[in-house]
Write a protein that holds these residues in place. Structure first.
Motif, short mmCIF file in Angstrom:
data_model
loop_
_atom_site.label_atom_id
_atom_site.label_comp_id
_atom_site.label_asym_id
_atom_site.label_seq_id
_atom_site.Cartn_x
_atom_site.Cartn_y
_atom_site.Cartn_z
N GLU A 245 -65.48 -5.97 48.30
CA GLU A 245 -64.15 -5.40 48.06
C GLU A 245 -64.19 -3.88 48.05
N GLY A 246 -65.17 -3.32 47.34
CA GLY A 246 -65.30 -1.87 47.30
C GLY A 246 -65.67 -1.30 48.65
N ALA A 247 -66.55 -2.00 49.38
CA ALA A 247 -66.96 -1.55 50.70
C ALA A 247 -65.77 -1.53 51.66
N LEU A 248 -64.94 -2.57 51.61
CA LEU A 248 -63.76 -2.63 52.47
C LEU A 248 -62.79 -1.50 52.15
N ALA A 249 -62.63 -1.19 50.86
CA ALA A 249 -61.71 -0.12 50.46
C ALA A 249 -62.16 1.23 51.04
N LEU A 250 -63.47 1.49 51.03
CA LEU A 250 -63.99 2.75 51.54
C LEU A 250 -63.76 2.90 53.04
N VAL A 251 -64.02 1.84 53.79
CA VAL A 251 -63.82 1.91 55.24
C VAL A 251 -62.33 1.97 55.57
N ASN A 252 -61.53 1.24 54.83
CA ASN A 252 -60.08 1.26 55.07
C ASN A 252 -59.47 2.64 54.86
N VAL A 253 -59.98 3.36 53.86
CA VAL A 253 -59.41 4.69 53.61
C VAL A 253 -59.72 5.64 54.76
N VAL A 254 -60.87 5.47 55.39
CA VAL A 254 -61.19 6.29 56.57
C VAL A 254 -60.31 5.88 57.75
N LYS A 255 -60.17 4.57 57.93
CA LYS A 255 -59.37 4.05 59.05
C LYS A 255 -57.92 4.49 58.95
N ASN A 256 -57.38 4.50 57.74
CA ASN A 256 -55.96 4.79 57.54
C ASN A 256 -55.67 6.26 57.28
N THR A 257 -56.71 7.10 57.31
CA THR A 257 -56.53 8.54 57.07
C THR A 257 -57.00 9.31 58.30
N PRO A 258 -56.13 9.60 59.24
CA PRO A 258 -56.53 10.27 60.48
C PRO A 258 -57.26 11.60 60.25
N LYS A 259 -56.90 12.33 59.20
CA LYS A 259 -57.51 13.63 58.96
C LYS A 259 -58.83 13.53 58.17
N SER A 260 -59.28 12.32 57.84
CA SER A 260 -60.51 12.15 57.07
C SER A 260 -61.70 12.76 57.80
N ALA A 261 -62.53 13.50 57.05
CA ALA A 261 -63.72 14.14 57.63
C ALA A 261 -64.99 13.36 57.34
N LEU A 262 -64.89 12.20 56.67
CA LEU A 262 -66.08 11.44 56.27
C LEU A 262 -66.91 11.03 57.49
N GLU A 263 -68.20 11.38 57.42
CA GLU A 263 -69.14 11.04 58.48
C GLU A 263 -70.25 10.12 57.99
N GLU A 264 -70.48 10.11 56.67
CA GLU A 264 -71.55 9.27 56.13
C GLU A 264 -71.12 8.68 54.80
N ILE A 265 -71.24 7.36 54.67
CA ILE A 265 -71.00 6.66 53.41
C ILE A 265 -72.23 5.81 53.14
N ASN A 266 -72.84 5.99 51.97
CA ASN A 266 -74.05 5.24 51.63
C ASN A 266 -73.74 4.24 50.52
N ILE A 267 -73.73 2.96 50.87
CA ILE A 267 -73.63 1.86 49.90
C ILE A 267 -74.75 0.87 50.24
N CYS A 268 -75.96 1.40 50.34
CA CYS A 268 -77.09 0.67 50.92
C CYS A 268 -77.50 -0.57 50.15
N ASN A 269 -77.03 -0.74 48.93
CA ASN A 269 -77.38 -1.94 48.16
C ASN A 269 -76.32 -3.02 48.22
#
Length: 380
Positions: A245-269
């Motif tokens: 659920e948390g992982a989906l929320a993080l990717v969704n916020v990038v997908k739905n935010t055109p101006k997002s600058a996120l290039e790396e998200i680490n949730i390796c566990n």
């Protein structure tokens, strides 16, 4: 009036010659009533001034700050273990605002550090005491030394009110780019405050929140800030209590935010599911620079977060399988038989063994065995 302005030195009427840093320091020591540190005088002119373990105290810090206001030779200033307290921190901060040659300041954690960090971030809110740990400050050498670019506050027990107070400073800060808050206890309350700060902060590019007791709910709060942020590039959230659920929320916020600058998200566990993988592929079509590190496919939507193994139980199971005693394990490390083992030796011994503990579990184990941060594991 600033903390240093109230302690100005008398001018020498008989000479127009500029007073040297050593002379200013000696006069300042006399004025505040402390014994001068001979090491400081002997090493003036050197780019690095190491004054750790000199017992300066608040007034000694004041005399030092007065002397360094106009000194432009020192690049690195080390002040670890000097009992400066909040009063001494004030004098050091006032000095840094006038001195633009000092780029690196090394101090030691406890009450001083959150005060200095918050004060320097633009907030005068006092913060709860934090654990003892070295903290590294870095700033650029500009026309004035008004702000930090990199700040490491990891392993400092910043949590609840302390975390919220820190985020209040971050909200108005305009210089910080790299922030390490890993191994604290921000939790969901701190995540909420960070989300609010990210709505207004437009300079931060790297944020490390690993091991901060943040759940899916906290990630949701953090995402509200990410929706309004267009500068953050790296977000590290490994080893928090996150699920799919948390992982989906993080990717969704990038997908739905055109101006997002996120290039790396680490949730390796975090174990994800096929829906996450499909969403990530779709998002990467619109944000090709995005890279998400996750733990693999096999996760599921669940209300309860996945539990991390107890490092002590991992060691005990390992020894039980080999019919060894925990006592024997420690005695093999404790060559002197004092029943106390330096943390560095303990860490090295565990890493070199075949015990299935990763780096994060080893650090969690050390934190548990050395709660007072003495640098020694006492196994009595």
């Amino acid at each position: 009036m600033s903390a240093l302005a109230s302690c100005s030195l008398p001018e020498k009427e008989e000479s127009n010659k500029e007073t040297s840093t050593a002379e200013v320091y000696l006069q300042a020591c006399k004025l505040v009533g402390v014994v001068p540190v001979s090491y400081f005088i002997r090493n003036l002119g050197a780019p690095t001034m190491s004054l750790s373990h000199h017992g300066l105290g608040p007034l000694g810090g004041k005399a030092l700050a007065i002397a360094l206001v106009s000194d432009m030779h020192i690049n690195t200033l080390e002040l670890a273990d000097n009992y400066l307290l909040a009063e001494g921190a004030k004098y050091i901060v006032e000095m840094l605002r006038a001195n633009f040659s000092i780029q690196y300041l090394v101090c030691i954690g406890h009450i001083l550090m959150p005060f200095l960090a918050l004060f320097y971030l633009g907030s005068v809110i006092t913060c709860q005491a934090v654990g003892r740990r070295y903290i590294f400050f870095s700033s650029t050498s500009t026309a004035n030394n008004e702000g930090l670019e990199a700040l490491d506050l990891s392993w400092n027990h910043l949590r609840m009110k302390g975390a919220v107070a820190f985020c209040a400073g971050l909200k108005v800060n305009m210089t910080l780019k790299h922030l390490d808050l890993s191994w604290n206890g921000f939790g969901n309350e701190g995540a909420l405050a960070l989300g609010e700060a990210l709505k207004f902060n437009n300079t931060l590019v790297h944020l490390d929140l690993c091991n901060n007791r943040i759940t899916n709910e906290g990630v949701g709060m953090l995402c509200r800030g990410l929706e309004a942020n267009d500068t953050l590039r790296v977000l590290l959230l490994a080893y928090n209590s996150l699920t799919v659920e948390g992982a989906l929320a993080l990717v969704n916020v990038v997908k739905n935010t055109p101006k997002s600058a996120l290039e790396e998200i680490n949730i390796c566990n975090v174990l994800v599911n096929e829906n996450f993988v499909q969403l990530l592929e779709l998002t990467c079509q619109e944000h090709p620079s995005l890279e998400v590190q996750y733990g693999g496919v096999g996760g599921f939507i669940a209300k309860k977060p996945l539990k991390r193994p107890d490092p002590m139980k991992v060691i005990q199971d390992y020894l039980d399988q080999r019919k060894l005693r925990l006592w024997d394990f420690f005695r093999n490390i404790d060559k002197d038989g004092t029943m106390r083992v330096p943390v560095a030796d303990f860490r090295k011994a565990v890493q070199q063994s075949s015990i299935p503990l990763d780096r994060y579990l080893i650090e969690e184990l050390i934190q548990r065995l050395d709660r007072d941060r003495t640098g020694m594991v006492d196994y009595r």
